[in-house]
Design an enzyme around this catalytic site. Structure first.
Site, PDB file in Angstrom:
ATOM      1  CD  GLU A  23      -4.555 -21.509  36.124  1.00  0.00           C
ATOM      2  OE1 GLU A  23      -4.869 -20.351  36.468  1.00  0.00           O
ATOM      3  OE2 GLU A  23      -3.653 -21.747  35.304  1.00  0.00           O
TER       4      GLU A  23
ATOM      5  CD  GLU B 214      -5.743 -18.672  29.117  1.00  0.00           C
ATOM      6  OE1 GLU B 214      -6.052 -19.202  28.017  1.00  0.00           O
ATOM      7  OE2 GLU B 214      -5.381 -17.484  29.216  1.00  0.00           O
TER       8      GLU B 214
END
Length: 357
Positions: free
Chosen positions: A170, A324
């Site tokens: 994300e 991430e």
């Protein structure tokens, strides 16, 4: 809400898989977590010779209305700036994807910036950030459904290319706040133990963040007086919390996880935020956990507590807090080692070694 039909792996093959693991030419149990991983992967794939194929990494990006309340040390524009950076190959996620052979797909679910013309970013924008859940629901049920559907479609796309191991990450400034609220409501852990520094808040900043989130939960409960106590949320209450507090990127991640489990893919779960997404997915469909591999235990306050609530342990503890999906990517070589153990190690009989246990 979009429906998913997830079935747990058939346990009938477990004895044969375990027998193969136990008869490899090593002391029984001596490869520890690798043996557990091998068993889990073999059960998912229903074979004694598991394989990892075409690994893919989905990175969903979006902004959060709650960020306007000063709950993050990082400014909102970091979301879109990093998404562009990722599209050019310059992020941590890019480096690890290249290192471990993952195909990276960048998906704009709701970044507060026009990224439609940026090569390499898939435009699935629902809105330019969620609403501020201190005052109203972050998204409507229809928007939540759209996010779930997009996540599921992205998992489908990867599966059609031959992928059987999916990593999800994300990018969204402020997304530790909805993660903390989900953790509190779904796991029943006191809110103050769920709230941490995020990207680097000081003690005063953490206190302010806790106050904002506590007010948000109180107003949510006042608007829905029939809600169960924290930790006792069933599917209906969890779905309500999903749309009231979630980020577009987080709900898309939930959809990707649920669809990947439907497709019997291994799901690599990263740190605090992605663990919160898996917690939400598990409250909606408990069997999703049979396909989850928890890869990294981060330093965000409460992450260990959330993992414990899921009866899970992270494979790594590297002190990462980048997000991430980077912690999950770092753990991928352990899956490769588990698979190689199953397929390349000799057994006692073929190696002419006395089995001594």
């Amino acid at each position: 809400m979009k429906t998913f039909h997830i079935t747990a792996p058939d346990e009938a093959l477990r004895p044969a898989i375990q027998d193969k693991i136990d008869n490899l030419n090593k002391p029984k149990g001596s490869l520890g977590r690798l043996e557990e991983l091998a068993l889990q992967l073999a059960l998912m794939q229903q074979t004694t010779a598991p394989a990892l194929r075409h690994p893919c990494h989905l990175l969903f990006g979006a902004d959060h209305g709650i960020e306007r309340e000063g709950v993050s040390v990082s400014p909102r524009e970091i979301t879109w700036q990093q998404m562009i950076n990722f599209s050019r190959g310059g992020g941590g996620v890019n480096m690890f994807c290249r290192q471990h052979g993952f195909k990276l797909l960048l998906v704009d679910m709701g970044v507060d910036y026009n990224l439609s013309g940026v090569p390499g970013i898939i435009d699935r924008k629902v809105a330019r950030g969620t609403r501020n859940f201190l005052h109203e629901a972050a998204m409507t049920p229809d928007e939540a459904d759209r996010c779930l559907e997009t996540g599921a479609q992205m998992a489908d796309d990867c599966h059609r290319e031959g992928c059987n191991v999916l990593c999800v990450g994300e990018m969204g400034i402020g997304n530790t706040s909805p993660s903390s609220v989900w953790m509190h409501l779904l796991a029943g852990i006191p809110l103050e133990r769920c709230v941490g520094a995020g990207a680097g808040l000081d003690n005063a900043g953490v206190r302010h963040k806790l106050d904002v989130l506590a007010q948000s939960v109180d107003r949510f409960r006042a608007a829905h007086p029939g809600l169960p106590r924290a930790g006792a949320f069933g599917t209906e209450a969890a779905a309500l919390a999903l749309s009231h507090f979630g980020g577009f990127e987080m709900v898309a991640a939930v959809g990707a996880m649920l669809r990947a489990a439907e497709l019997r893919m291994a799901i690599l779960v990263d740190g605090f935020i992605m663990t919160a997404c898996m917690l939400m997915a598990a409250r909606l469909h408990p069997d999703v956990l049979r396909y989850a591999i928890f890869c990294h235990e981060g330093d965000e306050a409460g992450h260990r507590l959330m993992l414990e609530s899921l009866h899970a342990r992270g494979l790594l503890r590297l002190g990462l807090r980048l997000g991430e999906g980077t912690g999950a990517l770092c753990a991928y070589p352990l899956l490769e080692s588990a698979v190689r153990m199953m397929n390349e190690m000799n057994n006692f009989e073929n190696a002419h070694i006395t089995k001594y246990f």
